[in-house]
Write a protein that holds these residues in place. Structure first.
Motif, short mmCIF file in Angstrom:
data_model
loop_
_atom_site.label_atom_id
_atom_site.label_comp_id
_atom_site.label_asym_id
_atom_site.label_seq_id
_atom_site.Cartn_x
_atom_site.Cartn_y
_atom_site.Cartn_z
N MET A 1 30.74 27.72 25.78
CA MET A 1 31.34 26.69 24.92
C MET A 1 31.81 27.32 23.62
O MET A 1 31.09 28.06 22.98
CB MET A 1 30.32 25.60 24.62
N ARG A 3 33.43 26.69 19.72
CA ARG A 3 33.70 25.72 18.67
C ARG A 3 34.73 26.26 17.68
O ARG A 3 34.82 25.79 16.56
CB ARG A 3 32.40 25.34 17.96
N ASP A 8 41.28 22.96 17.61
CA ASP A 8 40.04 22.23 17.81
C ASP A 8 40.16 20.76 17.40
O ASP A 8 39.50 19.89 17.97
CB ASP A 8 38.92 22.90 17.02
N HIS A 11 40.85 18.58 20.29
CA HIS A 11 39.88 18.52 21.38
C HIS A 11 39.60 17.06 21.71
O HIS A 11 39.46 16.22 20.81
CB HIS A 11 38.59 19.23 20.95
N ASP A 13 37.05 15.38 22.67
CA ASP A 13 35.84 14.80 22.10
C ASP A 13 35.99 14.57 20.60
O ASP A 13 35.50 13.57 20.06
CB ASP A 13 34.64 15.70 22.37
N ASP A 293 32.31 22.25 28.12
CA ASP A 293 32.77 22.20 26.73
C ASP A 293 32.50 20.82 26.14
O ASP A 293 33.33 20.24 25.46
CB ASP A 293 34.26 22.55 26.65
N ASP A 294 31.31 20.31 26.40
CA ASP A 294 30.91 18.97 25.96
C ASP A 294 30.50 19.02 24.48
O ASP A 294 29.60 19.76 24.10
CB ASP A 294 29.73 18.51 26.82
N ARG A 295 31.15 18.21 23.64
CA ARG A 295 30.80 18.14 22.22
C ARG A 295 29.86 16.98 21.93
O ARG A 295 29.44 16.81 20.78
CB ARG A 295 32.07 18.01 21.37
N GLY A 319 35.79 21.73 31.05
CA GLY A 319 36.34 20.71 30.17
C GLY A 319 35.31 20.03 29.29
O GLY A 319 34.16 20.45 29.17
N SER A 320 35.77 18.93 28.66
CA SER A 320 35.03 18.25 27.61
C SER A 320 34.25 17.05 28.15
O SER A 320 34.32 16.72 29.33
CB SER A 320 36.02 17.75 26.55
N HIS A 321 33.54 16.40 27.23
CA HIS A 321 32.82 15.18 27.58
C HIS A 321 33.80 14.09 28.03
O HIS A 321 33.64 13.51 29.11
CB HIS A 321 32.03 14.70 26.35
#
Length: 357
Positions: A1, A3, A8, A11, A13, A293-295, A319-321
């Motif tokens: 992940m 940051r 960003d 992103h 999330d 890549d969950d925030r 990927g993300s949340h």
């Protein structure tokens, strides 16, 4: 992940957090209840999340029907009893809408006698007809089982008139109300679980994503009657959730105005001991799904939970949340594999569904 991505701010999330910030303009004033938190510290699990004392009296109402699937409302009174005395009075006078529990049951033709899924949706979801037609019905038909979506406190029809949108009062700087929201969520699901098991004795499992995933994890630790559990994109470190999740900015600002830092809230949730809980069902009946890549729910903390739980089946998605929604079809397919194995195998002879990479 990472940051430190070049864009960003775009992103998915982070953008969700910006959108939630727009909703802050209609947020009602928040009460400072930090002094009441001592009520919860040091409580054993059986008191923090007590088992239901009796089966609820559930009213079943058919809402619509087709030749292949039907939809029902399940409605009953919540048995939740707040622990903090001042909030108990507020609960009676200010949150009457939240005393009634609503669940949508989707029943495909031919699902009788099969395992059932208690599904818990995410934070701030309003439970629209579009969600029912576009997600719950297709999922029930694909799985070939009953899907029962229970509404968490302060969401949808359970939202008090003082809230401007679904879920607004669930997690706020009113930390006592937030803790009681969590307690009531668990109490309501356990009550409905008991009723479903008494209805025909068929196995019932739990699943959900985001907030629903976190609640599913908790239920997996306190409810041995579950046949399986599928917590998606979540972990049990609620202190980290409160400090990390982009959409909870208003809560953090409210706490700052009360003199609390994010780490103070994290320390409180750590003292409740939730992150150290262990499953009450066999690990081979647990399916974890996570995003790299969950925030909202940090992948490192999901990894810690997976290790602490003796490495149940886990599937990592890119990927993300928020981007996890793109992987819902594959997630439901993995869930179907798990349910079919639960249906056909003895509890201790289940095989892993997918690689725990």
């Amino acid at each position: 992940m990472s940051r430190s991505l070049p864009f960003d701010a775009f992103h998915a999330d982070v953008l969700a957090g910006h959108f939630a910030g727009l909703l802050d303009f209609v947020a009602p004033p928040t009460r400072n209840t930090l002094a009441g938190l001592e009520v919860y510290e040091g409580l054993p699990l059986r008191e923090l999340f007590p088992a239901p004392r009796a089966l609820p009296s559930v009213r079943v109402r058919r809402r619509w029907s087709t030749p292949v699937v039907s939809g029902e409302d399940l409605v009953f009174s919540s048995s939740h009893v707040p622990l903090e005395p001042e909030f108990a009075q507020r609960y009676e006078s200010e949150a009457r809408e939240n005393h009634t529990v609503y669940a949508r049951r989707i029943r495909p033709w031919g699902s009788a006698g099969r395992p059932r899924l208690l599904y818990l949706h995410g934070y701030l979801q309003p439970e629209t007809a579009f969600e029912e037609a576009g997600f719950l019905v297709p999922m029930a038909l694909y799985l070939g089982v009953e899907v029962v979506q229970i509404q968490p406190p302060y969401h949808g029809r359970r939202a008090p008139r003082s809230s401007w949108y679904s879920g607004q009062l669930y997690w706020t700087a009113d930390v006592v109300r937030s803790v009681e929201s969590l307690r009531q969520s668990i109490a309501d699901v356990r009550a409905l679980l008991g009723w479903l098991l008494a209805e025909d004795g068929c196995p019932v499992g739990v699943g959900g994503l985001s907030l629903g995933g976190a609640l599913s994890l908790l239920l997996t630790c306190v409810e041995p009657r579950l046949a399986f559990a599928a917590p998606w994109i979540a972990h049990l470190d609620l202190g980290a959730v409160m400090t990390d999740v982009p959409v909870l900015g208003a809560m953090r600002r409210g706490l700052a105005s009360f003199g609390w830092r994010p780490e103070d809230l994290a320390n409180f949730y750590d003292r409740l001991g939730l992150r150290e809980l262990r499953p009450a069902i066999p690990r081979d009946r647990i399916l974890l799904l996570a995003a790299r890549d969950d925030r909202f729910f940090a992948p490192a903390l999901v990894e810690e939970l997976w290790q602490r739980w003796d490495q149940p089946t886990i599937r990592w998605f890119p990927g993300s949340h928020m981007g996890f929604m793109l992987h819902i079809p594959e997630a439901v397919s993995l869930l179907r594999d798990l349910m079919e194995r639960v249906e056909g195998d003895p509890p201790r002879r289940l095989h892993r569904v997918v690689s725990g990479e």
